[in-house]
Scaffold this active site. Structure first.
Site, PDB file in Angstrom:
ATOM      1  N   CYS A  89       6.628   6.086 -13.853  1.00 31.05           N
ATOM      2  CA  CYS A  89       5.364   6.747 -13.519  1.00 31.05           C
ATOM      3  C   CYS A  89       4.844   6.161 -12.214  1.00 31.05           C
ATOM      4  O   CYS A  89       4.941   4.950 -11.978  1.00 31.05           O
ATOM      5  CB  CYS A  89       4.355   6.521 -14.642  1.00 31.05           C
ATOM      6  SG  CYS A  89       2.798   7.390 -14.405  1.00 31.05           S
ATOM      7  N   MET A 372     -10.864  10.630 -12.295  1.00 37.11           N
ATOM      8  CA  MET A 372     -11.226  11.967 -11.843  1.00 37.11           C
ATOM      9  C   MET A 372     -12.713  12.009 -11.483  1.00 37.11           C
ATOM     10  O   MET A 372     -13.566  11.625 -12.279  1.00 37.11           O
ATOM     11  CB  MET A 372     -10.908  12.981 -12.948  1.00 37.11           C
ATOM     12  CG  MET A 372     -11.177  14.419 -12.546  1.00 37.11           C
ATOM     13  SD  MET A 372     -10.522  15.599 -13.741  1.00 37.11           S
ATOM     14  CE  MET A 372     -11.128  14.945 -15.278  1.00 37.11           C
ATOM     15  N   HIS A 394      -3.048  -0.579 -10.327  1.00 43.00           N
ATOM     16  CA  HIS A 394      -2.430   0.749 -10.240  1.00 43.00           C
ATOM     17  C   HIS A 394      -3.466   1.855 -10.333  1.00 43.00           C
ATOM     18  O   HIS A 394      -3.132   3.036 -10.221  1.00 43.00           O
ATOM     19  CB  HIS A 394      -1.376   0.935 -11.323  1.00 43.00           C
ATOM     20  CG  HIS A 394      -1.898   1.399 -12.650  1.00 43.00           C
ATOM     21  ND1 HIS A 394      -2.893   0.738 -13.342  1.00 43.00           N
ATOM     22  CD2 HIS A 394      -1.557   2.463 -13.420  1.00 43.00           C
ATOM     23  CE1 HIS A 394      -3.139   1.380 -14.471  1.00 43.00           C
ATOM     24  NE2 HIS A 394      -2.351   2.432 -14.549  1.00 43.00           N
TER      25      HIS A 394
END
Length: 475
Positions: A89, A372, A394
């Site tokens: 990922c 977000m 991250h």
């Protein structure tokens, strides 16, 4: 006992070893006891060389997200739990010639979202449409295994930007290990190439705010104030997901056979040189190949969608692609070591020999997403990062579980954070915010505090702050 090194760096003596924590005072005070309990369980793995948490650390399965853990290749251990279930990922950023003023119109941003969704599947029930891509070539050759038509560079070659401006375009491994992969996995893996996935995966349209102190580096990277960029977050999808489940079971069975016990039954590990360890490492590299191809193909779909909006001449060259879930052999302290990064990002400084060739002079872009509705960051590693094996955060890191978020955050609060109804509204692809409430900003730590922790520790510096304008989430 806590030893303070200054600069947001603390060294904690736990029952079974030493844990380094990089966090400012506010973030450090917010870490719950369970993260230390998990660290101590991890430190029961023999012959650990080093272990740390970045400021976005939070509870995961077997190991906290935000962990860097290192063993010597010669006599050390590998742990799928300290890699994570979504092997490979990571993040990807593409540059565009557009500016914020070019896409200020909400109706235009809505058109961009809808056009991208024609090419990038965002629903788990949707499958890939790339029938001419061979999965075996993807998992063995990485981006180099793609048909040339999917390399959007003039005169594609080994020197194409798509192959050079990435952390790794291809991971080499013993292909004989692929014989253990089931037909079901091969079939499912083809269906998810170029698909976004759910959870915290996204495509985001952002505009840049350049850090004055790093303006020279930003210019060398092709970045400027107000520039529109595309940030992508996804991983190895079906290939890595099924592999993670299978080999976690294999490791657990082997540990039972060897009589190895750990208080956490979800924490599994084996000697690097064991049959189980070698099988996992080799197949993990196949998943890393799949992951970088998946992000490349998502970007290919985004490019096609934006061409439909802005014309066939529109291009969006890749800035960089990197991972934050993996275990990789690296050389530190004149020794070969296996560096596990679970939710941590490698950020190499200028001149480091492991930098991708185009970034030898400056250090490479380190891509750090926010939550977000909040800013993301493009950073560059500093030499002092050596003390943490060049690992930084991250992302923001969760502060609430998905279930807890839905219980305490209202739709109105979420809408307010997305500035719904204003000219600065951050557009989303989902018809209702309720579908993605568990990914709202309130579910995450304050990314600005996370970045402050990293910068204050001297691990990396901010090159640009990325402000969101439109978000495409998978469900």
């Amino acid at each position: 006992m806590i030893k303070h090194h200054g600069n947001n760096h603390r060294e904690l003596s736990l029952a079974h070893g030493t844990l380094h924590v990089f966090a400012n005072d506010e973030v450090f005070a917010s870490l719950e006891q369970r993260v230390y309990d998990m660290a101590d369980n991890n430190l029961r793995i023999p012959r650990n060389v080093y272990m740390s948490y970045t400021p976005d650390a939070h509870v995961g399965v077997g190991t906290c997200i935000g962990t860097t853990a290192v063993w010597n290749m010669k006599d050390g251990f590998v742990s799928p739990s300290i890699v994570g279930s979504d092997i490979g990922c990571g993040m990807r950023v593409h540059l565009t010639p557009l500016t914020k003023a070019d896409i200020q119109s909400k109706s235009l941003r809505r058109e961009m979202i809808e056009s991208i969704e024609k090419y990038v599947p965002v629903n788990e029930r949707q499958s890939s449409s790339y029938s001419d891509i061979e999965v075996e070539k993807v998992v063995t050759e990485g981006i180099e295994g793609l048909p040339v038509s999917y390399i959007p560079d003039e005169k594609p070659s080994k020197k194409s930007r798509s192959l050079t401006h990435v952390e790794h375009a291809k991971f080499k491994f013993d292909k004989d290990y692929l014989s253990a992969v089931s037909d079901k996995m091969w079939a499912r893996a083809w269906q998810t190439i170029g698909t976004l996935g759910g959870g915290n995966h996204f495509v985001e349209i952002q505009t840049l705010e350049i850090n004055e102190a790093k303006r020279d580096i930003a210019a060398k990277w092709g970045m400027f104030d107000g520039q529109v960029v595309v940030m992508i977050h996804s991983g190895s999808r079906a290939w890595g997901g099924m592999m993670g489940k299978q080999y976690t079971r294999d490791f657990r069975n082997a540990m039972d056979l060897w009589g190895i016990e750990n208080p956490d039954p979800t924490l599994v590990y084996a000697p690097i040189q064991s049959a189980e360890g070698q099988r996992y490492i080799n197949l993990m590299y196949s998943a890393l190949n799949y992951a970088v191809v998946n992000r490349h193909m998502i970007a290919f779909g985004v490019r096609q969608g934006l061409k439909d909006v802005f014309g066939s001449a529109f291009e969006m060259p890749v800035l960089y692609d990197l991972m934050h879930n993996y275990a990789l052999q690296e050389f530190h302290r004149n020794r070969a070591m296996l560096v596990h990064r679970k939710g941590t990002t490698r950020a190499l400084p200028a001149g480091h020999f492991l930098n991708a060739k185009p970034y030898k002079e400056t250090g490479h872009p380190a891509l750090i997403p926010g939550s977000m509705g909040t800013a993301s960051y493009i950073m560059v590693g500093e030499k002092a990062g050596e003390k943490n094996f060049y690992s930084i955060c991250h992302g923001a890191g969760r502060v609430r579980s998905r279930k807890a978020t839905k219980q305490v955050v209202t739709i109105d609060q979420f809408a307010q954070s997305m500035r719904v109804g204003t000219e600065e509204e951050i557009m989303v692809n989902q018809r209702t915010l309720r579908d993605i409430l568990d990914e709202c900003p309130q579910a995450y730590k304050d990314v600005d505090q996370i970045i402050d922790s990293v910068v204050g520790a001297g691990l990396a510096s901010v090159v640009a702050k990325c402000h969101p304008m439109a978000v495409i989430k998978g469900i």
